[in-house]
Design an enzyme around this catalytic site. Structure first.
Site, PDB file in Angstrom:
ATOM      1  N   GLY A  46       0.722  -1.109  -0.081  1.00 34.75           N
ATOM      2  CA  GLY A  46       0.000  -0.108   0.112  1.00 34.75           C
ATOM      3  C   GLY A  46       0.988   1.092  -0.059  1.00 34.75           C
ATOM      4  O   GLY A  46       2.212   0.919   0.210  1.00 34.75           O
ATOM      5  N   GLN A  51       3.082   9.790   1.830  1.00 32.92           N
ATOM      6  CA  GLN A  51       4.250   9.331   1.767  1.00 32.92           C
ATOM      7  C   GLN A  51       5.456   9.898   0.665  1.00 32.92           C
ATOM      8  O   GLN A  51       6.624   9.776   0.659  1.00 32.92           O
ATOM      9  CB  GLN A  51       4.323   7.878   1.808  1.00 32.92           C
ATOM     10  CG  GLN A  51       3.742   7.139   3.112  1.00 32.92           C
ATOM     11  CD  GLN A  51       3.612   5.696   3.078  1.00 32.92           C
ATOM     12  OE1 GLN A  51       2.711   5.239   2.483  1.00 32.92           O
ATOM     13  NE2 GLN A  51       4.628   5.045   3.625  1.00 32.92           N
ATOM     14  N   CYS A  91       6.136  -0.543   7.387  1.00 33.33           N
ATOM     15  CA  CYS A  91       5.734   0.845   6.597  1.00 33.33           C
ATOM     16  C   CYS A  91       6.948   1.018   5.889  1.00 33.33           C
ATOM     17  O   CYS A  91       8.213   1.119   6.288  1.00 33.33           O
ATOM     18  CB  CYS A  91       5.664   1.907   7.705  1.00 33.33           C
ATOM     19  SG  CYS A  91       4.977   3.376   6.955  1.00 33.33           S
ATOM     20  N   LEU A  92       6.783   1.408   4.595  1.00 28.41           N
ATOM     21  CA  LEU A  92       7.649   1.987   3.819  1.00 28.41           C
ATOM     22  C   LEU A  92       8.272   3.360   4.358  1.00 28.41           C
ATOM     23  O   LEU A  92       9.561   3.329   3.994  1.00 28.41           O
ATOM     24  CB  LEU A  92       7.349   2.109   2.387  1.00 28.41           C
ATOM     25  CG  LEU A  92       6.825   0.849   1.752  1.00 28.41           C
ATOM     26  CD1 LEU A  92       6.319   1.168   0.396  1.00 28.41           C
ATOM     27  CD2 LEU A  92       7.839   0.004   1.380  1.00 28.41           C
ATOM     28  N   HIS A 133      -4.239   1.692   7.794  1.00 26.21           N
ATOM     29  CA  HIS A 133      -2.745   1.866   7.798  1.00 26.21           C
ATOM     30  C   HIS A 133      -2.772   2.966   6.961  1.00 26.21           C
ATOM     31  O   HIS A 133      -2.111   4.271   6.966  1.00 26.21           O
ATOM     32  CB  HIS A 133      -1.897   0.834   7.482  1.00 26.21           C
ATOM     33  CG  HIS A 133      -0.400   0.960   7.391  1.00 26.21           C
ATOM     34  ND1 HIS A 133       0.483   0.468   8.352  1.00 26.21           N
ATOM     35  CD2 HIS A 133       0.239   1.925   6.677  1.00 26.21           C
ATOM     36  CE1 HIS A 133       1.758   1.151   8.070  1.00 26.21           C
ATOM     37  NE2 HIS A 133       1.532   1.912   7.086  1.00 26.21           N
ATOM     38  N   GLU A 134      -3.190   3.027   5.700  1.00 25.99           N
ATOM     39  CA  GLU A 134      -2.994   4.115   4.729  1.00 25.99           C
ATOM     40  C   GLU A 134      -3.868   5.269   4.986  1.00 25.99           C
ATOM     41  O   GLU A 134      -3.588   6.603   4.897  1.00 25.99           O
ATOM     42  CB  GLU A 134      -3.463   3.644   3.331  1.00 25.99           C
ATOM     43  CG  GLU A 134      -2.912   2.585   2.703  1.00 25.99           C
ATOM     44  CD  GLU A 134      -1.278   2.534   2.969  1.00 25.99           C
ATOM     45  OE1 GLU A 134      -0.732   3.639   3.250  1.00 25.99           O
ATOM     46  OE2 GLU A 134      -0.552   1.298   3.030  1.00 25.99           O
ATOM     47  N   HIS A 137      -2.199   7.548   7.359  1.00 25.52           N
ATOM     48  CA  HIS A 137      -1.121   8.443   6.753  1.00 25.52           C
ATOM     49  C   HIS A 137      -1.827   9.617   6.219  1.00 25.52           C
ATOM     50  O   HIS A 137      -1.066  10.740   6.583  1.00 25.52           O
ATOM     51  CB  HIS A 137      -0.552   7.626   5.655  1.00 25.52           C
ATOM     52  CG  HIS A 137       0.711   6.642   5.888  1.00 25.52           C
ATOM     53  ND1 HIS A 137       1.672   7.172   6.568  1.00 25.52           N
ATOM     54  CD2 HIS A 137       0.955   5.461   5.628  1.00 25.52           C
ATOM     55  CE1 HIS A 137       2.700   5.965   6.827  1.00 25.52           C
ATOM     56  NE2 HIS A 137       2.030   5.147   6.206  1.00 25.52           N
TER      57      HIS A 137
HETATM   58  O1  GNR Z   1       4.111  -2.489   2.424  1.00 28.66           O
HETATM   59  C1  GNR Z   1       3.641  -2.499   3.481  1.00 28.66           C
HETATM   60  N1  GNR Z   1       3.289  -3.412   4.446  1.00 28.66           N
HETATM   61  C2  GNR Z   1       2.619  -3.536   5.288  1.00 28.66           C
HETATM   62  C3  GNR Z   1       2.495  -4.487   6.124  1.00 28.66           C
HETATM   63  C4  GNR Z   1       1.793  -4.756   7.161  1.00 28.66           C
HETATM   64  C5  GNR Z   1       0.737  -3.737   7.453  1.00 28.66           C
HETATM   65  C6  GNR Z   1       0.763  -2.572   6.655  1.00 28.66           C
HETATM   66  C7  GNR Z   1       1.711  -2.564   5.655  1.00 28.66           C
HETATM   67  S1  GNR Z   1       1.736  -1.189   4.714  1.00 28.66           S
HETATM   68  C8  GNR Z   1       3.054  -1.047   4.159  1.00 28.66           C
HETATM   69  C9  GNR Z   1       3.373  -0.092   2.901  1.00 28.66           C
HETATM   70  C10 GNR Z   1       3.270   1.430   3.555  1.00 28.66           C
HETATM   71  O2  GNR Z   1       3.963   1.789   4.240  1.00 28.66           O
HETATM   72  N2  GNR Z   1       2.110   2.035   3.420  1.00 28.66           N
HETATM   73  O3  GNR Z   1       1.669   3.148   3.818  1.00 28.66           O
HETATM   74 NI    NI Z   2       3.028   3.331   5.824  1.00 29.63          NI
END
Ligand code: GNR
Ligand code: NI
Length: 169
Positions: A46, A51, A91-92, A133-134, A137
């Protein structure tokens, strides 16, 4: 299309609250295409526009193993949620850091596609984790915000240590 730079914690721009998308134009479609390219290049499931330093309510997700099920949600809002689950998140913007977070098990969102067409989307399990999660952000929130201060400081120290090691390697 281009791979965009992903902001990393503690960049203060990650705390920006994104504004709703009002105009569904070619620039928005370009952003969506670039976000998918960036997410796939980084092997993420995601990505939120926040980001990549674009503060508009756009998120992309692809949870498929084949990386062939792109989902874009513009102006997404959770209209229903149900249950709870614990999932180990990454999270990236926090490379190499993982932690268990408790979130709703199921979510129903009302969103628009890149043409402005409204639709409902229901997700459960890992998909529901990604949506939440997104969406966080886009409100300037990150997954470590859910951890206890002790756990958070431990993980952030680990992030710093990994960065120093990467820099000296
Ligand atoms: O790539 C991602 N993997 C992930 C793994 C578990 C829970 C949430 C995520 S989202 C993350 C990519 C990201 O940072 N999206 O904002
Ligand atoms: Ni993230």
């Amino acid at each position: 299309m281009s791979v965009l730079t992903i902001l990393e914690f503690p960049d203060p721009r990650l705390r920006t609250r994104a504004a709703p998308v009002a105009v569904f134009d070619a620039q928005l479609k370009r952003l969506v295409a670039d976000m998918f390219e960036t997410m796939y290049a980084a092997n993420g499931v995601g990505l939120a526009a926040t980001q990549v330093d674009v503060h508009q309510r756009v998120l992309v997700i692809d949870m498929s193993d084949e990386r062939d099920q792109p989902l874009v949600l513009v102006n997404a809002e959770i209209v229903e949620k149900d249950g709870a689950q614990v999932y180990q998140e990454g999270c990236l913007s926090f490379p190499g850091i993982y932690a268990d977070v408790t979130r709703a098990l199921k979510v129903k969102v009302k969103a628009q596609d890149a043409d402005g067409q409204a639709f409902f989307y229901e997700a459960e399990g890992p998909q529901a984790v990604a949506v939440q999660h997104e969406l966080d952000h886009l409100d300037g929130k990150v997954f470590v915000d859910y951890l206890s201060p002790l756990k958070r400081s431990l993980l952030l120290k680990r992030l710093e240590k990994q960065r120093k090691q990467a820099a000296s390697a």
